[in-house]
Design an enzyme around this catalytic site. Structure first.
Site, mmCIF file in Angstrom:
data_model
loop_
_atom_site.group_PDB
_atom_site.id
_atom_site.type_symbol
_atom_site.label_atom_id
_atom_site.label_comp_id
_atom_site.label_asym_id
_atom_site.label_seq_id
_atom_site.Cartn_x
_atom_site.Cartn_y
_atom_site.Cartn_z
ATOM 1 C CD GLU A 1 3.522 2.154 4.370
ATOM 2 O OE1 GLU A 1 2.536 1.399 4.291
ATOM 3 O OE2 GLU A 1 3.773 3.026 3.525
ATOM 4 C CD GLU B 1 7.015 1.893 0.137
ATOM 5 O OE1 GLU B 1 5.838 2.053 -0.266
ATOM 6 O OE2 GLU B 1 7.345 0.992 0.923
HETATM 7 C C1 BG6 Z 1 3.165 1.203 0.705
HETATM 8 C C2 BG6 Z 1 3.744 -0.160 0.980
HETATM 9 O O1 BG6 Z 1 2.276 1.539 1.687
HETATM 10 O O2 BG6 Z 1 2.420 1.347 -0.452
HETATM 11 C C3 BG6 Z 1 4.066 -0.969 -0.253
HETATM 12 O O3 BG6 Z 1 4.879 -0.041 1.783
HETATM 13 C C4 BG6 Z 1 2.938 -0.827 -1.262
HETATM 14 O O4 BG6 Z 1 4.260 -2.297 0.114
HETATM 15 C C5 BG6 Z 1 2.813 0.659 -1.618
HETATM 16 O O5 BG6 Z 1 3.074 -1.609 -2.393
HETATM 17 C C6 BG6 Z 1 1.808 0.951 -2.700
HETATM 18 O O6 BG6 Z 1 0.573 0.375 -2.379
HETATM 19 P P1 BG6 Z 1 -0.172 -0.549 -3.426
HETATM 20 O O7 BG6 Z 1 -1.343 -1.066 -2.727
HETATM 21 O O8 BG6 Z 1 -0.509 0.325 -4.573
HETATM 22 O O9 BG6 Z 1 0.812 -1.614 -3.796
#
Ligand code: BG6
Length: 475
Positions: free
Chosen positions: A174, A372
């Protein structure tokens, strides 16, 4: 491992799960200086570790000591792949040493061996918000091209240490978030480069330089990976958010194009063999000084990606005239009135995943892996010890339905789905534990109580069945 197998699995990141922040020679990394926040209160970014403050990365969920138990649970779910990240500061504690820390290398060799033993394909991210603080303090982070060389040296160490064991590499997670959406975006520039947006002098120039140097580092790492092992497959992961038009007013449609596309220039640079002209002209118009040398031109040509990793959580609506009272989303744009939001204000939009898969695939024609996707939610531990997380099942199922449509009806080449946070871990944006994503519950609370015991949620069995029943996704 069957090459036609769809890569079902999950993604985790070192600083959010490992803990053991100062063990076995690890150095201080940027996230080790960030306190726990909440949805309402931003995480505090400190200069040093201050007594009395809590830094969630220091303990994580103790994956460092429990990785065997956790991998066994992933294997039980039937995972074909797990995306992990390597914490740079375990390998080169300060970043600029001559020799790596053998104990750090050993840890990742152990994790990878454990995955392979369980027939799980390791997908390794080399930079997921884990930069040695020393490189920020002494060299000015990615504003300094010397950091590219330190990064490549670290990459080389890991390509060699895991040669023949790891086939899929990710250069960065990212990096597109380097361009902040609002003045309140300190956390975004910080997680990417260890620098606060509000404290940057000459903001536009600094951001452009960081972004350029990271993009260049990525293409150089791709070439290096192939030189060390021609069978290496190298990708980069982007966190993308489509910004829809409010309506068919041409101006709104144009805003949508611009806002959705805003973060694509780095992908263009990594896939099209050159840093895009339109971005260079934009920089020039803004008085930003950036030159692409002959050597850089060659690097862009030689370091094209093999695949694209897509992180997808949410969509938004592009800004429009009169939107002043609308709530701004974390990733830019405003909230969409047609969509429900998670408790943390992230709009839930499964169709957005199909939209993006199409958008990205048609633009680059490269295989995509969803690296993700998931729902951060408040889970309730029932009296009988169970966790009935039907909302998570619903979220993932709806996204899988859209992914299936993209693959089967739209012919997008998508070779895997990695759910974010298959085991509860520390939230990146808020530092909370209670923002839980996992199929596996971790007994750890924001007040630092808990036994760290792992428990299967209802979604654990559900995901296991999904994997069992869908070994391939072929159009
Ligand atoms: C993504 C990241 O943007 O979002 C992760 O790569 C992150 O590291 C995930 O944990 C979810 O975001 P958050 O703030 O809910 O943990």
């Amino acid at each position: 491992m069957n090459k036609n197998e769809f890569l079902w699995g999950g993604s985790i990141a070192a600083h959010q799960c490992e803990g053991a922040w100062n063990q076995d020679g690890k150095g201080v990394a940027i996230m080790d200086l960030v306190t726990q926040g909440t949805y309402e209160t931003p995480r505090e970014i400190c200069q040093t570790i201050e007594p009395g403050k809590y830094y969630p990365s220091h303990d994580g969920i103790d994956f460092y000591h429990r990785y065997k138990e956790d991998i066994a649970l992933f294997a039980e779910m039937g995972f074909k792949a797990l995306r992990i990240s390597i914490d740079w500061s375990r390998i080169y504690p300060k970043g600029d040493e001559q020799e790596p820390n053998q104990l750090g290398i050993q840890f990742y060799q152990n994790v990878v061996s454990e995955l392979l033993k369980n027939n799980i394909e390791p997908i390794v991210t080399l930079y997921h918000f884990e930069m040695p603080v020393h490189l920020v303090r002494e060299y000015g982070s990615w504003t300094n091209p010397k950091v590219i060389d330190f990064y490549l040296n670290y990459c080389q160490t890991m390509f060699e240490a895991l040669k023949g064991k790891v086939r899929y590499w990710v250069t960065f997670n990212e990096m597109n978030h380097i361009d902040p959406q609002t003045e309140a975006s300190d956390i975004f520039t910080y997680i990417i480069a260890g620098l606060k947006y509000t404290e940057m002098e000459n903001k536009k120039q600094t951001l452009a330089t960081i972004s350029y140097n990271m993009t260049l580092a990525s293409v150089k790492a791709v070439k290096l990976a192939r030189t060390i092992d021609p069978t290496n497959q190298v990708g980069c992961v982007f966190g993308l958010t489509p910004a829809y038009p409010l309506n068919c007013d041409p101006q709104n449609v144009m805003n949508s194009l611009k806002e959705t596309d805003r973060e694509f220039y780095q992908i263009d640079a990594m896939c099209m063999g050159k840093f895009p002209e339109y971005k260079l002209k934009e920089y020039q118009a803004q008085g930003i000084d950036l030159t692409v040398s002959k050597a850089d031109q060659l690097a862009f040509k030689e370091g094209k990606l093999d695949f694209i990793g897509l992180n997808y959580y949410s969509s938004s609506v592009a800004h429009y005239e009169g939107d002043d009272n609308n709530e701004e989303t974390l990733f830019g744009g405003v909230q969409n009135p047609y969509l429900e939001q998670s408790k943390w204000g992230w709009a839930i939009d499964p169709t957005g995943l199909r939209y993006l898969l199409n958008y990205v695939y048609r633009r680059y024609g490269l295989p995509i892996i969803i690296t993700e996707n998931g729902l951060g939610a408040l889970d309730q531990l029932e009296e009988d010890g169970s966790i009935q997380d039907d909302y998570r099942i619903e979220y993932v199922q709806k996204h899988l339905d859209q992914m299936e449509k993209a693959i089967v009806e739209d012919y997008v080449e998508c070779f895997g789905y990695l759910m974010w946070g298959p085991i509860d871990l520390v939230s990146a944006t808020t530092g909370e534990m209670k923002k839980r994503y996992g199929f596996i519950y971790v007994d750890k609370n924001d007040d630092q109580t808990g036994t760290l015991e792992r428990k299967k949620k209802k979604s654990f069995d559900w995901y296991q069945e999904i994997i069992q029943n869908n070994p391939t996704f072929k159009a």
